[in-house]
Design an enzyme around this catalytic site. Structure first.
Site, PDB file in Angstrom:
ATOM      1  N   TYR A  18       0.978  -1.564   0.278  1.00 49.32           N
ATOM      2  CA  TYR A  18       0.240   0.155  -0.031  1.00 49.32           C
ATOM      3  C   TYR A  18       0.700   1.417   0.305  1.00 49.32           C
ATOM      4  O   TYR A  18       0.832   2.272  -0.411  1.00 49.32           O
ATOM      5  CB  TYR A  18      -0.619  -0.140   0.888  1.00 49.32           C
ATOM      6  CG  TYR A  18      -1.523   1.176   1.228  1.00 49.32           C
ATOM      7  CD1 TYR A  18      -3.089   1.293   0.803  1.00 49.32           C
ATOM      8  CD2 TYR A  18      -1.173   2.229   2.030  1.00 49.32           C
ATOM      9  CE1 TYR A  18      -3.965   2.318   0.820  1.00 49.32           C
ATOM     10  CE2 TYR A  18      -2.311   3.237   1.923  1.00 49.32           C
ATOM     11  CZ  TYR A  18      -3.621   3.131   1.704  1.00 49.32           C
ATOM     12  OH  TYR A  18      -4.787   3.816   0.773  1.00 49.32           O
ATOM     13  N   HIS A  22       1.177   4.267  -2.944  1.00 52.23           N
ATOM     14  CA  HIS A  22       0.940   5.549  -2.991  1.00 52.23           C
ATOM     15  C   HIS A  22       2.188   6.613  -3.040  1.00 52.23           C
ATOM     16  O   HIS A  22       2.492   7.933  -3.297  1.00 52.23           O
ATOM     17  CB  HIS A  22       0.381   5.727  -1.855  1.00 52.23           C
ATOM     18  CG  HIS A  22      -1.127   5.732  -1.206  1.00 52.23           C
ATOM     19  ND1 HIS A  22      -1.852   4.128  -1.259  1.00 52.23           N
ATOM     20  CD2 HIS A  22      -2.280   6.505  -1.603  1.00 52.23           C
ATOM     21  CE1 HIS A  22      -2.635   4.835  -1.177  1.00 52.23           C
ATOM     22  NE2 HIS A  22      -3.365   5.674  -1.725  1.00 52.23           N
ATOM     23  N   TYR A  41      -4.074  16.124   2.694  1.00 48.42           N
ATOM     24  CA  TYR A  41      -4.312  14.359   2.818  1.00 48.42           C
ATOM     25  C   TYR A  41      -3.476  13.755   2.784  1.00 48.42           C
ATOM     26  O   TYR A  41      -2.582  13.823   2.214  1.00 48.42           O
ATOM     27  CB  TYR A  41      -5.048  14.246   1.642  1.00 48.42           C
ATOM     28  CG  TYR A  41      -5.682  13.179   1.071  1.00 48.42           C
ATOM     29  CD1 TYR A  41      -6.076  12.267   1.697  1.00 48.42           C
ATOM     30  CD2 TYR A  41      -5.988  12.570  -0.081  1.00 48.42           C
ATOM     31  CE1 TYR A  41      -6.828  11.097   1.479  1.00 48.42           C
ATOM     32  CE2 TYR A  41      -6.830  10.872  -0.549  1.00 48.42           C
ATOM     33  CZ  TYR A  41      -7.070  10.804   0.604  1.00 48.42           C
ATOM     34  OH  TYR A  41      -8.312   9.335   0.323  1.00 48.42           O
ATOM     35  N   TRP A  75      -7.451   3.508 -10.411  1.00 45.82           N
ATOM     36  CA  TRP A  75      -7.187   3.951  -9.376  1.00 45.82           C
ATOM     37  C   TRP A  75      -7.483   2.087  -8.524  1.00 45.82           C
ATOM     38  O   TRP A  75      -6.911   1.702  -7.659  1.00 45.82           O
ATOM     39  CB  TRP A  75      -6.689   4.931  -8.696  1.00 45.82           C
ATOM     40  CG  TRP A  75      -6.607   4.966  -7.423  1.00 45.82           C
ATOM     41  CD1 TRP A  75      -6.704   4.803  -5.748  1.00 45.82           C
ATOM     42  CD2 TRP A  75      -4.882   4.814  -7.211  1.00 45.82           C
ATOM     43  NE1 TRP A  75      -5.809   4.856  -5.095  1.00 45.82           N
ATOM     44  CE2 TRP A  75      -4.625   5.044  -5.992  1.00 45.82           C
ATOM     45  CE3 TRP A  75      -3.368   5.087  -8.016  1.00 45.82           C
ATOM     46  CZ2 TRP A  75      -2.911   4.841  -4.787  1.00 45.82           C
ATOM     47  CZ3 TRP A  75      -2.627   4.811  -7.407  1.00 45.82           C
ATOM     48  CH2 TRP A  75      -2.160   5.121  -5.711  1.00 45.82           C
ATOM     49  N   TRP A  76      -8.477   2.914  -8.328  1.00 42.98           N
ATOM     50  CA  TRP A  76      -9.616   1.762  -7.308  1.00 42.98           C
ATOM     51  C   TRP A  76      -9.469   0.029  -8.076  1.00 42.98           C
ATOM     52  O   TRP A  76      -9.316  -0.984  -7.526  1.00 42.98           O
ATOM     53  CB  TRP A  76     -11.126   2.119  -7.321  1.00 42.98           C
ATOM     54  CG  TRP A  76     -11.773   2.846  -7.028  1.00 42.98           C
ATOM     55  CD1 TRP A  76     -10.989   3.846  -5.821  1.00 42.98           C
ATOM     56  CD2 TRP A  76     -12.983   3.753  -6.582  1.00 42.98           C
ATOM     57  NE1 TRP A  76     -11.484   5.041  -5.695  1.00 42.98           N
ATOM     58  CE2 TRP A  76     -13.251   4.875  -6.453  1.00 42.98           C
ATOM     59  CE3 TRP A  76     -14.150   3.264  -7.073  1.00 42.98           C
ATOM     60  CZ2 TRP A  76     -13.767   5.549  -5.854  1.00 42.98           C
ATOM     61  CZ3 TRP A  76     -15.216   3.234  -7.404  1.00 42.98           C
ATOM     62  CH2 TRP A  76     -14.982   4.769  -6.540  1.00 42.98           C
TER      63      TRP A  76
END
Length: 103
Positions: A18, A22, A41, A75-76
């Protein structure tokens, strides 16, 4: 400007992957978020539970409200194998209620 928080869940053992994904987040996704008023964010990880805790400022739509955008759907699809997701591959995301704030 509004600040929101939500949580998501990683599949066990996927925290390094993950973070790797990112660290190489697509520039066009960042551009879309900024153009839609998302700023400051941050995503944090509770390593004991694989729970992700996200916080973002909004001057428009939250990142979770941009699901109709092609780059968000892409992206999902890219992330669905390492997270708990809905049938459309969007992350299972639970909004959190603010109970305290200090400036």
């Amino acid at each position: 400007m509004e600040k929101i928080a939500f949580k998501m869940k990683l599949k066990p053992g996927m925290s390094a992957e993950y973070q790797r994904r990112h660290n190489a987040i697509w520039p066009e996704l960042i551009t879309l978020l900024r153009e839609n008023g998302v700023s400051d964010y941050s995503i944090f990880l509770d390593e004991e539970t694989d729970t992700l805790f996200a916080v973002q400022y909004l001057a428009g739509h939250s990142s979770q409200e941009l699901g109709k955008e092609a780059i968000v759907q892409k992206w999902w699809d890219y992330m669905h194998d390492i997270m708990e997701v809905n049938p459309d591959h969007s992350p299972v995301s639970i909004n959190l209620k603010k109970v305290f704030h200090m400036d």
